[in-house]
Design an enzyme around this catalytic site. Structure first.
Site, PDB file in Angstrom:
ATOM      1  N   HIS A 144       0.856  -1.190   0.000  1.00 18.73           N
ATOM      2  CA  HIS A 144       0.000   0.000   0.000  1.00 18.73           C
ATOM      3  C   HIS A 144       0.886   1.232   0.000  1.00 18.73           C
ATOM      4  CE1 HIS A 144      -3.173   2.826   1.082  1.00 18.73           C
ATOM      5  NE2 HIS A 144      -4.006   1.892   0.654  1.00 18.73           N
ATOM      6  N   ASP A 185      -7.954  -5.147   0.008  1.00 20.94           N
ATOM      7  CA  ASP A 185      -8.456  -6.016  -1.053  1.00 20.94           C
ATOM      8  C   ASP A 185      -8.114  -7.487  -0.834  1.00 20.94           C
ATOM      9  OD1 ASP A 185      -9.723  -4.040  -2.654  1.00 20.94           O
ATOM     10  OD2 ASP A 185      -7.740  -3.314  -3.222  1.00 20.94           O
TER      11      ASP A 185
HETATM   12  N1  CMC Z   1       4.120  -7.868  -4.678  1.00 14.30           N
HETATM   13  C1  CMC Z   1       5.477  -7.842  -4.817  1.00 14.30           C
HETATM   14  N2  CMC Z   1       6.229  -6.734  -4.699  1.00 14.30           N
HETATM   15  C2  CMC Z   1       5.577  -5.579  -4.434  1.00 14.30           C
HETATM   16  C3  CMC Z   1       4.196  -5.537  -4.277  1.00 14.30           C
HETATM   17  C4  CMC Z   1       3.451  -6.734  -4.410  1.00 14.30           C
HETATM   18  N3  CMC Z   1       2.123  -6.724  -4.281  1.00 14.30           N
HETATM   19  N4  CMC Z   1       3.805  -4.262  -4.025  1.00 14.30           N
HETATM   20  C5  CMC Z   1       4.919  -3.534  -4.023  1.00 14.30           C
HETATM   21  N5  CMC Z   1       6.015  -4.334  -4.271  1.00 14.30           N
HETATM   22  C6  CMC Z   1       7.417  -3.918  -4.286  1.00 14.30           C
HETATM   23  C7  CMC Z   1       7.749  -3.135  -5.560  1.00 14.30           C
HETATM   24  O1  CMC Z   1       8.197  -4.004  -6.580  1.00 14.30           O
HETATM   25  C8  CMC Z   1       8.818  -2.199  -5.064  1.00 14.30           C
HETATM   26  O2  CMC Z   1      10.022  -2.945  -4.939  1.00 14.30           O
HETATM   27  P1  CMC Z   1      11.463  -2.223  -5.204  1.00 14.30           P
HETATM   28  O3  CMC Z   1      11.563  -1.150  -4.163  1.00 14.30           O
HETATM   29  O4  CMC Z   1      12.449  -3.300  -5.052  1.00 14.30           O
HETATM   30  O5  CMC Z   1      11.382  -1.668  -6.606  1.00 14.30           O
HETATM   31  C9  CMC Z   1       8.365  -1.842  -3.653  1.00 14.30           C
HETATM   32  O6  CMC Z   1       7.599  -2.963  -3.212  1.00 14.30           O
HETATM   33  C10 CMC Z   1       7.496  -0.571  -3.573  1.00 14.30           C
HETATM   34  O7  CMC Z   1       6.393  -0.758  -4.454  1.00 14.30           O
HETATM   35  P2  CMC Z   1       5.766   0.386  -5.335  1.00 14.30           P
HETATM   36  O8  CMC Z   1       5.119  -0.233  -6.533  1.00 14.30           O
HETATM   37  O9  CMC Z   1       6.766   1.460  -5.574  1.00 14.30           O
HETATM   38  O10 CMC Z   1       4.655   0.942  -4.348  1.00 14.30           O
HETATM   39  P3  CMC Z   1       3.460   1.887  -4.729  1.00 14.30           P
HETATM   40  O11 CMC Z   1       3.161   2.650  -3.516  1.00 14.30           O
HETATM   41  O12 CMC Z   1       3.757   2.654  -5.959  1.00 14.30           O
HETATM   42  O13 CMC Z   1       2.265   0.887  -5.089  1.00 14.30           O
HETATM   43  C11 CMC Z   1       0.513  -0.675  -4.787  1.00 14.30           C
HETATM   44  C12 CMC Z   1       1.302   0.486  -4.168  1.00 14.30           C
HETATM   45  C13 CMC Z   1      -0.668  -0.964  -3.875  1.00 14.30           C
HETATM   46  C14 CMC Z   1      -0.025  -0.256  -6.165  1.00 14.30           C
HETATM   47  C15 CMC Z   1       1.434  -1.905  -4.912  1.00 14.30           C
HETATM   48  O14 CMC Z   1       1.848  -2.329  -3.629  1.00 14.30           O
HETATM   49  C16 CMC Z   1       0.763  -3.059  -5.649  1.00 14.30           C
HETATM   50  O15 CMC Z   1       0.849  -3.113  -6.881  1.00 14.30           O
HETATM   51  N6  CMC Z   1       0.077  -3.992  -4.926  1.00 14.30           N
HETATM   52  C17 CMC Z   1      -0.689  -5.045  -5.563  1.00 14.30           C
HETATM   53  C18 CMC Z   1      -2.033  -4.515  -6.059  1.00 14.30           C
HETATM   54  C19 CMC Z   1      -2.982  -4.236  -4.912  1.00 14.30           C
HETATM   55  O16 CMC Z   1      -3.133  -5.027  -4.003  1.00 14.30           O
HETATM   56  N7  CMC Z   1      -3.674  -3.080  -4.980  1.00 14.30           N
HETATM   57  C20 CMC Z   1      -4.660  -2.659  -3.976  1.00 14.30           C
HETATM   58  C21 CMC Z   1      -4.200  -1.450  -3.227  1.00 14.30           C
HETATM   59  S1  CMC Z   1      -5.113  -1.130  -1.711  1.00 14.30           S
HETATM   60  C22 CMC Z   1      -6.692  -0.625  -2.068  1.00 14.30           C
HETATM   61  C23 CMC Z   1      -6.872   0.270  -3.217  1.00 14.30           C
HETATM   62  O17 CMC Z   1      -6.245   1.299  -3.358  1.00 14.30           O
HETATM   63  O18 CMC Z   1      -7.734  -0.063  -4.032  1.00 14.30           O
END
Ligand code: CMC
Length: 429
Positions: free
Chosen positions: A307, A364
């Site tokens: 998140h 989620d």
């Molecule tokens: N699985 C594996 N690695 C992950 C995941 C995951 N679900 N989420 C983040 N990471 C890693 C990412 O690869 C990055 O690694 P590094 O620093 O080595 O490059 C690090 O963690 C930070 O991730 P980010 O993508 O920069 O984080 P963000 O804040 O931009 O994205 C997120 C947040 C929720 C989009 C992301 O965690 C994600 O894609 N999660 C899976 C989809 C999901 O569950 N979405 C629902 C979000 S909560 C409710 C809502 O908003 O609807």
């Protein structure tokens, strides 16, 4: 006292005011940064950007705190109804008994939709995703209610618009499901609760009225409360950005639905179930999926993990996990996908990759499991998220107007080709 932040560029220092929110959050007010320094800030994804001041929802990601208008999510989830929470988010205070009854009644009378709008459903293919139908129909609803297209100027007007939208979104969502299932639509029943009426419109058949189970009614109520607002997330920001052009509320929330659809946002509740089903079907060990999620060359991510704001735990996920267990117990059911989900969570809690990046189950991860347990079809999960988020979207749209926010128009740093001149290939072309 608010402090001054100093930025030095090319040896010249510039002072900027800082501002502290009611919960101690700090910001540097850089609204005039470009005017005085010639520089802009660069923050793709807006991770360090505050787009507004807001009185609606407080999130403290480090400590897993979520409050609507000051009230902890745990208390609201335990004791309130969704309609009560919607009122709180919209008006800033909890309703008294009379206000709640009036608000319920306003929502009740707006439940039917215009017959001409109903006809649009029959023209849609059965393969149409309910989220696409919802977004399109919310825009269409406004065509039948020109009286609510202006920005409300009185509390009475705002109440009418908000209750109309909260009511119509539920009817349109249920009709979208009936359409996608090739079934006739069910008209709303004014004697049912907000959630009960939704379940009736979804599941009643011409000769068998759906008996609303109190357990399922409560589960939907909880789900909607937990999704009612979440400050400046992707879809809410979309609503505010679209609304900042003075687009009407209906077009703005229709855009919010589109933003919510994606698997990184609201669509994650579907993606989680699909991932768990895939794990179950493949019979591969969980470590295989965890390793894939950690592999930077592989696009696979563990859906329902991570998140932008919560870096310890998501309080909504905790509440949902407990509630899924309670519902399963009450209905005397078992769910293999829930077992896989819990095992997956346990594995990740011990894994250095997830620990270092603060990746925990988000809302989620368990919300889809709750909806699955109570028999909601997969293609409606994100639609339910949209119904739940409606009070938040409406309130943010209203707040944006009340604060007379300027049109949203970020800047960019251009990195394309520098000036070059057109060379004609041939006179004939
Ligand atoms: N699985 C594996 N690695 C992950 C995941 C995951 N679900 N989420 C983040 N990471 C890693 C990412 O690869 C990055 O690694 P590094 O620093 O080595 O490059 C690090 O963690 C930070 O991730 P980010 O993508 O920069 O984080 P963000 O804040 O931009 O994205 C997120 C947040 C929720 C989009 C992301 O965690 C994600 O894609 N999660 C899976 C989809 C999901 O569950 N979405 C629902 C979000 S909560 C409710 C809502 O908003 O609807």
């Amino acid at each position: 006292m608010d402090e001054i932040a100093t930025i030095t560029i090319d040896g010249k220092s510039y002072n900027f005011e800082t501002f502290v929110g009611t919960e101690g959050e700090r910001c540097i007010d850089i609204q005039h940064l470009r005017d005085v320094t010639g520089c802009i800030t660069l923050d793709p994804g807006f991770g360090s950007t505050g787009s507004c001041l807001s009185n609606i929802t407080f999130v403290d990601g480090a400590n897993g705190i979520l409050r609507y208008r000051g009230y902890p999510i745990e208390e609201l989830a335990e004791r309130a109804s969704f309609v009560e929470v919607a009122y709180l988010i919209l008006y800033g205070e909890l309703p008294n008994r009379t206000q709640l009854l009036n608000f319920r009644n306003q929502i009740r009378v707006h439940a039917p939709i215009h017959t001409n709008l109903e006809h649009h459903f029959s023209g849609l293919p059965h393969t149409a995703p309910p989220m696409a139908i919802l977004s399109a129909m919310l825009n269409l609803v406004s065509c039948f209610h020109p009286e609510v297209l202006e920005v409300p100027t009185t509390g009475e007007e705002f109440g009418q618009t908000a209750s109309l939208l909260l009511s119509k979104v539920r009817t349109v969502a249920a009709f979208a499901y009936r359409t996608a299932s090739g079934k006739p639509i069910n008209q709303p029943n004014p004697n049912l609760t907000y959630c009960g009426n939704f379940l009736h419109m979804m599941f009643s058949d011409p000769y068998v009225e759906y008996k609303v189970s109190p357990i399922i009614d409560k589960a939907i109520n909880l789900f909607l409360i937990l999704h009612a607002d979440h400050e400046q997330n992707c879809s809410t920001t979309t609503v505010r950005v679209v609304g900042s052009s003075r687009a009407n509320l209906f077009s703005s929330v229709a855009a919010g639905v589109s933003a919510l659809m994606g698997p990184l946002h609201g669509g994650a509740n579907v993606a989680v179930i699909e991932m768990l089903q895939d794990i179950k079907r493949s019979g591969k060990p969980l470590q295989y999926y965890i390793d894939r999620a950690k592999d930077k060359k592989d696009e696979f991510r563990l859906m329902g993990f991570g998140h932008r704001v919560y870096k310890n735990f998501d309080p909504r996920a905790r509440i949902l996990k407990k509630h899924v267990d309670e519902v399963l117990g009450a209905l005397n059911l078992k769910d293999e996908l829930l077992d896989i989900a819990k095992e997956l969570e346990e594995h990740t809690l011990k894994d250095q990759y997830f620990i270092e990046r603060n990746l925990y189950p988000n809302v989620d991860f368990y919300s889809g499991l709750l909806l699955r347990v109570i028999g909601i079809p997969l293609n409606m999960y994100t639609v339910l998220f949209a119904i739940g988020r409606m009070p938040g979207w409406i309130s943010h749209w209203k707040e944006m107007h009340d604060h007379q926010q300027r049109i949203s128009r970020p800047r960019q740093i251009y990195t394309g080709p520098i000036l070059r001149h057109f060379q004609q290939i041939s006179d004939r072309l």
